[in-house]
Design a protein around this motif. Structure first.
Motif, PDB file in Angstrom:
ATOM      1  N   VAL A  59       0.836  -1.209   0.000  1.00 45.01           N
ATOM      2  CA  VAL A  59       0.000   0.000   0.000  1.00 45.01           C
ATOM      3  C   VAL A  59       0.861   1.245   0.000  1.00 45.01           C
ATOM      4  CG1 VAL A  59      -1.686   1.332   1.334  1.00 45.01           C
ATOM      5  CG2 VAL A  59      -1.963  -1.141   1.101  1.00 45.01           C
ATOM      6  N   THR A  60       1.923   1.239   0.825  1.00 46.91           N
ATOM      7  CA  THR A  60       2.830   2.391   0.891  1.00 46.91           C
ATOM      8  C   THR A  60       3.534   2.612  -0.445  1.00 46.91           C
ATOM      9  OG1 THR A  60       3.207   1.978   3.249  1.00 46.91           O
ATOM     10  CG2 THR A  60       4.794   3.390   2.107  1.00 46.91           C
ATOM     11  N   LEU A  61       3.971   1.522  -1.064  1.00 46.05           N
ATOM     12  CA  LEU A  61       4.642   1.619  -2.361  1.00 46.05           C
ATOM     13  C   LEU A  61       3.710   2.198  -3.418  1.00 46.05           C
ATOM     14  CD1 LEU A  61       7.106   1.056  -4.143  1.00 46.05           C
ATOM     15  CD2 LEU A  61       6.220  -1.267  -4.495  1.00 46.05           C
ATOM     16  N   ILE A  62       2.466   1.743  -3.420  1.00 44.92           N
ATOM     17  CA  ILE A  62       1.482   2.267  -4.379  1.00 44.92           C
ATOM     18  C   ILE A  62       1.280   3.765  -4.158  1.00 44.92           C
ATOM     19  CG2 ILE A  62      -0.944   2.200  -5.067  1.00 44.92           C
ATOM     20  CD1 ILE A  62      -0.896  -0.797  -4.466  1.00 44.92           C
ATOM     21  N   LEU A  63       1.188   4.174  -2.903  1.00 41.94           N
ATOM     22  CA  LEU A  63       1.015   5.590  -2.581  1.00 41.94           C
ATOM     23  C   LEU A  63       2.199   6.408  -3.072  1.00 41.94           C
ATOM     24  CD1 LEU A  63      -0.607   7.822  -1.136  1.00 41.94           C
ATOM     25  CD2 LEU A  63       0.624   7.226   0.964  1.00 41.94           C
ATOM     26  N   VAL A  64       3.416   5.901  -2.835  1.00 40.56           N
ATOM     27  CA  VAL A  64       4.623   6.605  -3.274  1.00 40.56           C
ATOM     28  C   VAL A  64       4.648   6.730  -4.797  1.00 40.56           C
ATOM     29  CG1 VAL A  64       7.134   6.459  -3.420  1.00 40.56           C
ATOM     30  CG2 VAL A  64       5.990   5.966  -1.258  1.00 40.56           C
ATOM     31  N   VAL A  65       4.277   5.653  -5.497  1.00 46.84           N
ATOM     32  CA  VAL A  65       4.267   5.674  -6.959  1.00 46.84           C
ATOM     33  C   VAL A  65       3.252   6.685  -7.482  1.00 46.84           C
ATOM     34  CG1 VAL A  65       3.703   4.333  -9.028  1.00 46.84           C
ATOM     35  CG2 VAL A  65       5.122   3.323  -7.222  1.00 46.84           C
ATOM     36  N   VAL A  66       2.072   6.720  -6.880  1.00 43.21           N
ATOM     37  CA  VAL A  66       1.019   7.652  -7.317  1.00 43.21           C
ATOM     38  C   VAL A  66       1.450   9.095  -7.099  1.00 43.21           C
ATOM     39  CG1 VAL A  66      -1.317   8.468  -6.843  1.00 43.21           C
ATOM     40  CG2 VAL A  66      -0.862   6.021  -6.997  1.00 43.21           C
ATOM     41  N   VAL A  67       1.973   9.379  -5.904  1.00 40.73           N
ATOM     42  CA  VAL A  67       2.407  10.743  -5.594  1.00 40.73           C
ATOM     43  C   VAL A  67       3.573  11.157  -6.482  1.00 40.73           C
ATOM     44  CG1 VAL A  67       3.436  12.218  -3.821  1.00 40.73           C
ATOM     45  CG2 VAL A  67       1.565  10.669  -3.221  1.00 40.73           C
ATOM     46  N   SER A  68       4.545  10.259  -6.642  1.00 39.61           N
ATOM     47  CA  SER A  68       5.706  10.571  -7.476  1.00 39.61           C
ATOM     48  C   SER A  68       5.286  10.804  -8.927  1.00 39.61           C
ATOM     49  CB  SER A  68       6.725   9.429  -7.407  1.00 39.61           C
ATOM     50  OG  SER A  68       7.166   9.214  -6.087  1.00 39.61           O
ATOM     51  N   GLY A  69       4.370   9.968  -9.408  1.00 44.32           N
ATOM     52  CA  GLY A  69       3.883  10.137 -10.776  1.00 44.32           C
ATOM     53  C   GLY A  69       3.198  11.473 -10.977  1.00 44.32           C
ATOM     54  N   ARG A  70       2.412  11.881  -9.987  1.00 47.79           N
ATOM     55  CA  ARG A  70       1.733  13.177 -10.091  1.00 47.79           C
ATOM     56  C   ARG A  70       2.729  14.319 -10.124  1.00 47.79           C
ATOM     57  NH1 ARG A  70      -3.449  15.237  -6.497  1.00 47.79           N
ATOM     58  NH2 ARG A  70      -3.442  17.392  -7.232  1.00 47.79           N
ATOM     59  N   LEU A  71       3.760  14.233  -9.278  1.00 46.62           N
ATOM     60  CA  LEU A  71       4.773  15.294  -9.249  1.00 46.62           C
ATOM     61  C   LEU A  71       5.574  15.333 -10.553  1.00 46.62           C
ATOM     62  CD1 LEU A  71       6.133  14.995  -5.582  1.00 46.62           C
ATOM     63  CD2 LEU A  71       4.567  16.715  -6.499  1.00 46.62           C
ATOM     64  N   ILE A  72       5.838  14.157 -11.121  1.00 44.95           N
ATOM     65  CA  ILE A  72       6.583  14.113 -12.384  1.00 44.95           C
ATOM     66  C   ILE A  72       5.770  14.740 -13.510  1.00 44.95           C
ATOM     67  CG2 ILE A  72       7.474  12.538 -14.159  1.00 44.95           C
ATOM     68  CD1 ILE A  72       8.289  10.645 -11.888  1.00 44.95           C
TER      69      ILE A  72
END
Length: 347
Positions: A59-72
Motif C-alpha cells: 500500500v505504501t509503495l502504491i502511494l509513493v508511486v502515485v504521488v511521485s507520478g503526479r509530481l513528475i
C-alpha cells in the motif's frame, strides 16, 4: 512545538478517534486469553505479522508511486513544497496518526481469532452439521441447498468464476478495511465499522462457531463418515480436471493445518459464515457511496453466499444467519461508538 508535546498530542488524538475500537479489541483479547487458558488452546499472536507488513508495504509503495507520478507530470518548481501541500490536502499526517495504531493492532486481533477458531474442538467436538443440513432442506423445499442452486450454478465455467470471486473476498475485505482504518472524514461511521468488524468476527466467527460447532459439507465425510455431500464433492473434483477449483486445495490445506498448533488461515468451522458476514458489513458500509459501490457490493455479497454453498464450504443457513446478524451488530456498534465518542468529546 517540542517532539514530546507533539507525541503526546498525537497519542491523545489517536486514542480519542479509536477508543471504541481499542476497548472492543482489548475486551475480546482478554476473553480469548482466559478461554485459551481454560481449554488449553495455543495462542500465537504473531501469525499475521509478516502478512500485514507485506500488505502495508505494498500500500505504501502504491502511494509513493502515485504521488511521485503526479509530481513528475506536474513538474512543480518546488517539488518538496508541492509534496508537502499534497500531503496536507489529503490530510495524510492525521490519517497516519489515527490509522497506524489500528493497523498495528489488527495482526494481533486476527492471530488471536485464528488461534481460537483452531481450538473449537477443545471446547466441544463438531456436532451440528446434521441439524444445519436438515434446516437447509426445510428452507429449500426438501433438498440440500447445493442441489437447489445446482441447475443454475452447475457449469464448469461458472463454478470457476465463483471460486475466483470467493478467493477475491480476501482482497475486498482488506482493501475496504484499510480504507476505513485510514479514513478521517466521518469519525462516527469509521468507529462504527471498526467495532462492527471486531464484534462480527468475535461473536460469529468464534462464539457462535463454537456453540454450533460444525465443519460444513466439504468435511462431513471426513469427520462423520457421512456421504450426503459426496455428489457435490464429486462434481467439484470432476470440474477441477477442466476448470481449476482452488477451493479443493484450500480444503485439503485446512484438513492438515492446525494439527501442531495454529497456522495462517487455519481452523475449520461452518456456522455461521464469516465470509458472508464480512461481505455484508462491506455492503452496509459502501451503501452510502453511490450506485456503483452500492450494487457492486450487493452483487459481491450474493456471489459469496452462492459460492459458499456451491463450493461446499457452507450450508446456506450459515450465510443467511450472517446476513441477519451483521446488521444487528452494526446497529449495536453504532450505539456503542456514538456513546463513547460523545463521552470523549465531553471529557
Amino acid at each position: 512545538m517540542s517532539i514530546a508535546r507533539l507525541a503526546v498530542r498525537s497519542s491523545s488524538a489517536a486514542w480519542r478517534a479509536n477508543q471504541p475500537f481499542f476497548v472492543t479489541v482489548i475486551a475480546y483479547i482478554l476473553i480469548a486469553l482466559i478461554a485459551a487458558a481454560h481449554w488449553k488452546i495455543v495462542i500465537d499472536v504473531k501469525l499475521y505479522n509478516k502478512n500485514f507488513l507485506f500488505f502495508g508495504s505494498v500500500v505504501t509503495l502504491i502511494l509513493v508511486v502515485v504521488v511521485s507520478g503526479r509530481l513528475i507530470i506536474e513538474r512543480p518548481a518546488q517539488p518538496l513544497r508541492a509534496l508537502k501541500d499534497l500531503m496536507l490536502a489529503y490530510n495524510l499526517p492525521n490519517r497516519i496518526i489515527v490509522g497506524l495504531p489500528v493497523a498495528l493492532v489488527l495482526p494481533i486481533f486476527f492471530s488471536t481469532f485464528t488461534s481460537i477458531k483452531g481450538g473449537i474442538t477443545k471446547v466441544q467436538p463438531f456436532y451440528a452439521d446434521k441439524a444445519l443440513a436438515a434446516i437447509d432442506r426445510t428452507i429449500h423445499g426438501g433438498v440440500d441447498a447445493w442441489r437447489f442452486f445446482h441447475p443454475i450454478l452447475g457449469f464448469g465455467s461458472l463454478t470457476f468464476s465463483l471460486n475466483v470471486l470467493y478467493n477475491l473476498w480476501f482482497a475486498e475485505v482488506f482493501i475496504v478495511l484499510f480504507c476505513v482504518v485510514f479514513s478521517t472524514r466521518n469519525e462516527g461511521l469509521r468507529s462504527q465499522f471498526l467495532v462492527t468488524f471486531v464484534l462480527t468476527w468475535a461473536l460469529l466467527g468464534n462464539a457462535l462457531a463454537t456453540a454450533f460447532a460444525s465443519v460444513g459439507p466439504a468435511f462431513v465425510t471426513t469427520f462423520y463418515g457421512d456421504a450426503t455431500f459426496s455428489p457435490l464433492m464429486d462434481y467439484l473434483q470432476t470440474t477441477n480436471v477442466t476448470y481449476p477449483v482452488l477451493a479443493l486445495d484450500t480444503q485439503s490445506y485446512l484438513l492438515n493445518a492446525g494439527l501442531d498448533g495454529p497456522h495462517l488461515g487455519s481452523g475449520i468451522s461452518a456456522f455461521p459464515s464469516v465470509h458472508v458476514a464480512a461481505a455484508t458489513l462491506n455492503a452496509i458500509y459502501l451503501w452510502r457511496f453511490g450506485r456503483l459501490m452500492r450494487w457492486a457490493s450487493i452483487a459481491f455479497l450474493a456471489a459469496i453466499q452462492l459460492g459458499s454453498v456451491h463450493l461446499a464450504w457452507h450450508y446456506a443457513v450459515d450465510g443467511y444467519v450472517s446476513m441477519l446478524m451483521t446488521p444487528i451488530i452494526w446497529a449495536i456498534a453504532g450505539r456503542l461508538s456514538n456513546a463513547r465518542l460523545r463521552r470523549t468529546d465531553i471529557d
